[in-house]
Design an enzyme around this catalytic site. Structure first.
Site, short mmCIF file in Angstrom:
data_model
loop_
_atom_site.label_atom_id
_atom_site.label_comp_id
_atom_site.label_asym_id
_atom_site.label_seq_id
_atom_site.Cartn_x
_atom_site.Cartn_y
_atom_site.Cartn_z
N ILE A 81 0.82 -1.21 0.00
CA ILE A 81 0.00 0.00 0.00
C ILE A 81 0.85 1.26 0.00
O ILE A 81 0.34 2.37 -0.02
CB ILE A 81 -0.96 0.02 1.21
N GLY A 82 2.16 1.09 0.02
CA GLY A 82 3.05 2.25 -0.01
C GLY A 82 4.48 1.83 -0.22
O GLY A 82 4.89 0.74 0.18
N LYS A 83 5.25 2.72 -0.87
CA LYS A 83 6.67 2.45 -1.11
C LYS A 83 7.46 3.73 -0.93
O LYS A 83 6.95 4.82 -1.14
CB LYS A 83 6.89 1.91 -2.53
N GLY A 84 8.74 3.58 -0.56
CA GLY A 84 9.60 4.74 -0.43
C GLY A 84 11.04 4.30 -0.29
O GLY A 84 11.35 3.10 -0.41
N GLY A 85 11.92 5.28 -0.02
CA GLY A 85 13.33 4.95 0.16
C GLY A 85 13.58 4.06 1.35
O GLY A 85 14.60 3.37 1.43
N PHE A 86 12.63 4.04 2.30
CA PHE A 86 12.76 3.23 3.51
C PHE A 86 12.46 1.76 3.25
O PHE A 86 12.88 0.89 4.00
CB PHE A 86 11.79 3.75 4.59
N VAL A 89 5.42 -0.72 2.50
CA VAL A 89 4.38 -0.86 3.52
C VAL A 89 3.32 -1.81 2.97
O VAL A 89 2.83 -1.63 1.85
CB VAL A 89 3.74 0.49 3.88
N LYS A 103 5.36 -2.03 7.95
CA LYS A 103 6.45 -1.39 7.21
C LYS A 103 7.69 -2.26 7.30
O LYS A 103 8.22 -2.48 8.38
CB LYS A 103 6.73 0.01 7.75
N ASP A 201 10.12 15.70 9.98
CA ASP A 201 9.76 15.05 8.71
C ASP A 201 8.28 15.22 8.40
O ASP A 201 7.61 14.30 7.93
CB ASP A 201 10.12 13.57 8.75
#
Length: 381
Positions: A81-86, A89, A103, A201
């Site tokens: 349901i989500g993506k990023g540099g971390f 999710v 996450k 942030d």
């Protein structure tokens, strides 16, 4: 020594003494030595005037990797349901039936062990209706996972930018309601905790929404203890998201609670305009939201040029003027001239209430006109 009992230095896991950690985890040692509000407490962190002893993982459950793999159907791509540099999710379902967001941190990503520890420590100690709830965590080998309450409406950016053709834009009132929720979350960090916590942030991607569009702030891995005693700022390596960072912090690493106020001003500008903080698809001169908006923020006659066209004029002009005026103050280049978050909360609570009244009156008028038209049509037959 207080530590995560599940972490062990003999393997790839970590064992953490919270009294010797840096960054937000310094809270454990700082708060036991300092009480800048003069209560004389020496045993923990002041939260809403009461002492909280830091207990990392205190209310959070330790999950096994196997449990979280089962919850996400082995981290199936369809559950993302989500993506990023971390990292990514996932939406998952625990054995209890509870739906959660999980996450999974990328070992090579932007969020490392330190940020992971900070987030677990922070969300185990601090609880507020406008902060996301941490349900648990996992530290199995090199794996680092965080388990949060699931927010069905995703993040604010999902409802402001690149909308699908069938997606309804946020109303003006809903946008102001979101501003209030985000401001209350920041107020808690700045004013209800001693020493204060700087979020560092704040951005639309970290403002999560429930079905009623109530706000939960998320991602606290970069949070930092604010200045204590006679110190005016914290000097630190510049972190955060480009486009949201206050100028004094971006240029010199001088961090204060007013740095969060600037970031909040950028979010307000996104809410009002429907534009991203940085959008390289825009023409030159419009790619950086704050720089593009500056001339309009200073001239009330041009306030209308800042407004998201998707709002179609369905807002009170007086509320718009108030909101833009406060946004301009939050974006002041001089940190000391930015407003206190408590004043921002009061202002946006008023704007939201007036916006709701305007929306209710507009809906009532529309209903009255519709009923009259129906009667007239019936009589004509």
């Amino acid at each position: 020594m207080r530590c995560f009992s599940c972490l062990n230095t003999q393997t790839n896991d970590m064992r953490i003494n919270i009294d010797t950690l840096s960054d937000l985890t310094d809270y454990a040692s700082v708060a036991t030595k300092i009480d800048p509000r003069g209560t004389g407490s020496k045993s923990g962190i002041l939260v809403n005037g009461k002492v909280n002893s830091p207990k990392p993982g205190g209310g959070a459950r330790s999950f096994t990797f196997k449990e979280l793999a089962a919850a996400t159907k082995n981290f199936r791509e369809g559950n993302i349901i989500g993506k990023g540099g971390f990292g990514s999710v996932y939406k998952g379902r625990l054995d209890s039936g509870q739906v959660v967001a999980i996450k999974q941190l990328n070992p090579d990503g932007h969020q490392g062990n330190q940020e992971f520890i900070v987030e677990v420590c922070m969300l185990s100690v601090f609880h507020h209706p406008n902060l996301v709830t941490l349900i648990g965590y996992c530290t199995s080998g090199a794996q680092r996972l965080l388990v949060y309450e699931y927010m069905p409406m995703g993040s604010l950016e999902d409802h402001l930018f690149d909308l699908e053709p069938d997606q309804t834009p946020l109303s003006w009132y809903t946008r102001m309601k979101i501003a209030v929720g985000a401001a209350r979350g920041i107020e808690y960090l700045h004013c209800k905790i001693s020493p204060s916590v700087i979020y560092r942030d704040l951005k639309s991607a970290n403002i999560l929404l429930d079905k009623e569009f109530s706000v939960k702030l998320s991602d606290f891995g970069l949070a930092k203890v604010g200045p204590v005693g006679n110190r005016t700022h914290v000097s630190t390596r510049v972190m955060g998201t480009y486009g949201y960072c206050a100028p004094e912090y971006a240029m010199s690493g001088r961090l204060t609670i007013k740095s969060d106020i600037y970031s909040f001003g950028v979010v307000l500008l996104e809410l009002i305009s429907g534009r991203k903080a940085i959008d390289l698809s825009k023409p030159n001169g419009e790619q950086y939201l704050v720089a593009w908006a500056r001339p309009y923020l200073k001239d009330p006659k041009k306030f209308g040029l800042l407004v998201d066209p998707l709002l179609r004029g369905k807002f009170s002009k007086r509320c718009l003027n108030y909101a833009i005026s406060i946004t301009e103050m939050c974006l002041n280049d001089e940190a000391n001239h930015r407003p206190k978050i408590g004043d921002v909360v009061v202002a946006f609570e008023y704007i939201a209430s007036q916006s709701k009244s305007y929306e209710d009156r507009r809906t009532a008028r529309k209903s009255t006109d519709s009923n009259r038209l129906r009667r007239e049509t019936k009589q004509s037959y």
